[in-house]
Design an enzyme around this catalytic site. Sequence first.
Site, mmCIF file in Angstrom:
data_model
loop_
_atom_site.group_PDB
_atom_site.id
_atom_site.type_symbol
_atom_site.label_atom_id
_atom_site.label_comp_id
_atom_site.label_asym_id
_atom_site.label_seq_id
_atom_site.Cartn_x
_atom_site.Cartn_y
_atom_site.Cartn_z
ATOM 1 C CE LYS A 106 11.342 -17.497 -29.789
ATOM 2 N NZ LYS A 106 10.043 -16.943 -30.244
ATOM 3 N N GLY A 218 1.884 -19.792 -16.003
ATOM 4 C CA GLY A 218 2.986 -19.179 -16.110
ATOM 5 C C GLY A 218 2.871 -17.741 -15.783
HETATM 6 N N1 GLU Z 1 9.852 -13.347 -28.702
HETATM 7 C C1 GLU Z 1 8.529 -12.857 -28.850
HETATM 8 C C2 GLU Z 1 7.716 -13.983 -29.871
HETATM 9 O O1 GLU Z 1 7.906 -15.204 -29.404
HETATM 10 C C3 GLU Z 1 8.814 -11.609 -29.621
HETATM 11 C C4 GLU Z 1 9.703 -11.644 -30.720
HETATM 12 C C5 GLU Z 1 9.830 -10.273 -31.380
HETATM 13 O O2 GLU Z 1 9.316 -9.149 -30.811
HETATM 14 O O3 GLU Z 1 10.780 -10.467 -32.263
HETATM 15 O O4 GLU Z 1 7.067 -13.521 -30.378
#
Ligand code: GLU
Length: 420
Positions: A106, A218
């Site tokens: 992330k 949200g």
């Molecule tokens: N940000 C999204 C999540 O928290 C998608 C992550 C992605 O598609 O790699 O799952």
Amino acid sequence: MAVVHDPYEEAKKQLRQTIDLLGLSEEIYEILAVPERLVQVRLPVKMDDGTVKVFIGWRSQHNSALGPYKGGVRYHPETNVNEVIALSMWMTWKNSLAGLPYGGGKGGIRVDPHKLSPGELERLSKAYFEAISDIVGVDQDIPAPDVYTNPQTMAWFFDQYSRIKRGQYFGVVTGKPVELGGMETRIIATGFGTAVAAREVANKLWGGVAGKTVAVQGYGNAGYYAAKFLHEMGAKVIAVSDSRGGIYNPEGLDPDDVKKVKNETGSVINYPKAVKKLTNEEILELEVDILVPAAIENVITEENADKIKAKAIVEAANGPTTPEAEEILTKKGIVVVPDILANAGGVIMSHIEWVNNRMGGWITEEEAKTRLEQKMVNNFLKVWDYWQNKLDTTKYNMRAAAYAIAVDRVVRAMKLRGWI
Ligand code: GLU
């Protein structure tokens, strides 16, 4: 005074509980409690007025036992290193649970993107991707959208990476615009997946979702599409909110109509057909069948868990419920469909996009949507069955089952690789 919650501490607590549940060793906890790699970058950006502003960003690569790191990048004024680490750990579990060939990662930049012009945002995004260009890659780490990032952000990332590496690396990010190797279905994927998870839990609890009342906290990408598809499935969305507040109508709201007003005026609170306005706290405590927290972490805590009246909580956001709150909810018999299951639609669709990029564009939107729905249903049933058959459901919620399956798969991969 309000208790301050650190998502990383919460994530470690959830890991600890799973290690205990599965009877795994302390060394496994220690390996999994810390990201494999954590990078901080400093990003000076030339602003439109000629001044230079410095932003800080991170990329946390939590675990790669199952494959390249995968997970989004968020732009948020309050994001911080511990939040990014926690989110990367949650991605490891989410990807593992979904059976994807991915580890967890992330990223985040501490910025309020609403205060930047498009040009400034482009320069910031490209500076970030340049700064992390040596640790991302089609088979290394594949970012995607998250809070306040979108297909345009991914287009900038893709372009910057492709320039630096002198090629056209479509598979380095997912959630791209359709013109640049993205898929239509990626935009709806998280919310659609959440709606499918909500439908499945409603099937189990009440034999169907039609007529069930829903509140969504949200109204970004995940919240809006969850509301839209639940409405299409026949559920009654009676309340929604965004960062400025919420609206309520016991007769039901039309999610598309609400979205139009939000687009035009900046917030759902300006929706004229609501009978009452609500605060974000009130929306969580509404008497509904299904509550969908779709904003940020730690909104259901030990301070309000007791006041929650929903019968089921389906987590579209990452980490909305603290472990202490979950204990209270479990005692009250409230079923929690956890984030790593309920919001996996986004990354499941990302995987389809990534596969499609590697095949030079082969998968149709129809195939993609069908696969996404099938995978969400199968994942849900896998977790539900584990919960019902292997755990004491009065002591453990669905999250414990989801974590048990997810952590076990990662541990098996680490063993096979000879890491432990
Ligand atoms: N940000 C999204 C999540 O928290 C998608 C992550 C992605 O598609 O790699 O799952």
